[in-house]
Scaffold this motif. Structure first.
Motif, PDB file in Angstrom:
ATOM      1  N   ILE A  64       1.341  -1.412  -0.153  1.00 13.06           N
ATOM      2  CA  ILE A  64      -0.188  -0.176  -0.229  1.00 13.06           C
ATOM      3  C   ILE A  64       0.665   1.076   0.303  1.00 13.06           C
ATOM      4  O   ILE A  64       0.394   2.314  -1.068  1.00 13.06           O
ATOM      5  N   ALA A  99      -7.263   2.265   2.796  1.00 13.12           N
ATOM      6  CA  ALA A  99      -7.001   0.792   2.162  1.00 13.12           C
ATOM      7  C   ALA A  99      -5.880   0.871   3.414  1.00 13.12           C
ATOM      8  O   ALA A  99      -6.399  -0.745   3.726  1.00 13.12           O
ATOM      9  N   LYS A 137       0.029   7.627  -5.711  1.00 15.78           N
ATOM     10  CA  LYS A 137      -0.651   7.687  -6.545  1.00 15.78           C
ATOM     11  C   LYS A 137      -2.290   7.686  -5.807  1.00 15.78           C
ATOM     12  O   LYS A 137      -3.393   7.386  -6.520  1.00 15.78           O
ATOM     13  N   MET A 138      -2.494   7.777  -4.595  1.00 16.31           N
ATOM     14  CA  MET A 138      -3.374   7.876  -4.143  1.00 16.31           C
ATOM     15  C   MET A 138      -3.427   9.001  -3.201  1.00 16.31           C
ATOM     16  O   MET A 138      -2.728   9.959  -3.158  1.00 16.31           O
ATOM     17  N   SER A 139      -4.714   9.889  -2.634  1.00 11.62           N
ATOM     18  CA  SER A 139      -5.635  10.669  -2.305  1.00 11.62           C
ATOM     19  C   SER A 139      -5.063  10.261  -0.583  1.00 11.62           C
ATOM     20  O   SER A 139      -4.582   8.923  -0.254  1.00 11.62           O
ATOM     21  N   LYS A 157       2.680   2.232  -3.427  1.00  9.11           N
ATOM     22  CA  LYS A 157       1.681   3.516  -3.813  1.00  9.11           C
ATOM     23  C   LYS A 157       0.704   4.460  -3.322  1.00  9.11           C
ATOM     24  O   LYS A 157      -0.025   5.176  -3.810  1.00  9.11           O
ATOM     25  N   GLU A 191      -7.391   7.723   0.360  1.00  4.56           N
ATOM     26  CA  GLU A 191      -8.108   6.905  -0.265  1.00  4.56           C
ATOM     27  C   GLU A 191      -6.586   6.030   0.605  1.00  4.56           C
ATOM     28  O   GLU A 191      -6.906   4.869   0.434  1.00  4.56           O
ATOM     29  N   PHE A 192      -5.663   6.201   0.805  1.00  2.00           N
ATOM     30  CA  PHE A 192      -4.540   6.093   1.043  1.00  2.00           C
ATOM     31  C   PHE A 192      -4.594   5.350   2.126  1.00  2.00           C
ATOM     32  O   PHE A 192      -4.142   3.900   3.321  1.00  2.00           O
TER      33      PHE A 192
END
Length: 143
Positions: A21, A36, A27-29, A24, A32-33
């Motif tokens: 995670i 996850a 590439k995530m807000s 990434k 979103e992070f």
């Protein structure tokens, strides 16, 4: 990377999935992070700490964890600082950018990893990469 994860008190069985995670994060807000990580089983404080830690520069990490007793974190920072010294002495820092969240090949790399990008930025993906992996040949030939 592992040192920062240990600093957040994350269980051993969740480390590999947590690293996936973290890899990434760019590439995530933020939402979103954190979502996850919460879905993985981390609590809100752990998620917030990971978001904070993995957005810091090497200089900031050194300052915050200067007197840490976390041996994994000490070793990781020492390795990164050593690499940074080489880059400075070779006048390569203008070509290199530190990213604490880069975690390519986490199942076999045992140290710092890197990616290479085209200078003019026309390609959004890396054109090369690699890293250190101790004893990988031994692992493959079982010797």
């Amino acid at each position: 990377m592992s040192g920062l994860i240990f600093e957040c008190g994350i269980k051993d069985e969740l480390i590999s999935k947590t690293i996936t995670i973290i890899d990434k994060i760019e590439k995530m807000s933020d939402e979103e992070f954190k979502k996850a990580l919460l879905e993985l089983g981390l609590d809100e404080e752990q998620s917030n700490n990971l978001l904070d830690y993995f957005s810091l520069s090497l200089e900031e990490l050194n300052k915050i964890f200067n007197n840490t007793i976390n041996e994994q974190l000490k070793l990781g920072l020492a390795e990164l600082n050593n690499l940074n010294n080489y880059l400075e002495n070779l006048n390569l820092t203008k070509y290199c950018k530190f990213s604490s969240s880069l975690a390519r090949g986490q199942d076999y790399y045992t140290g710092t990893v890197f990616e290479v990008y085209e200078k003019n930025g026309k390609l959004s993906c890396s054109i090369g990469g690699g890293g250190r992996y101790d004893k990988i040949i031994t692992d493959f030939i079982d010797d």
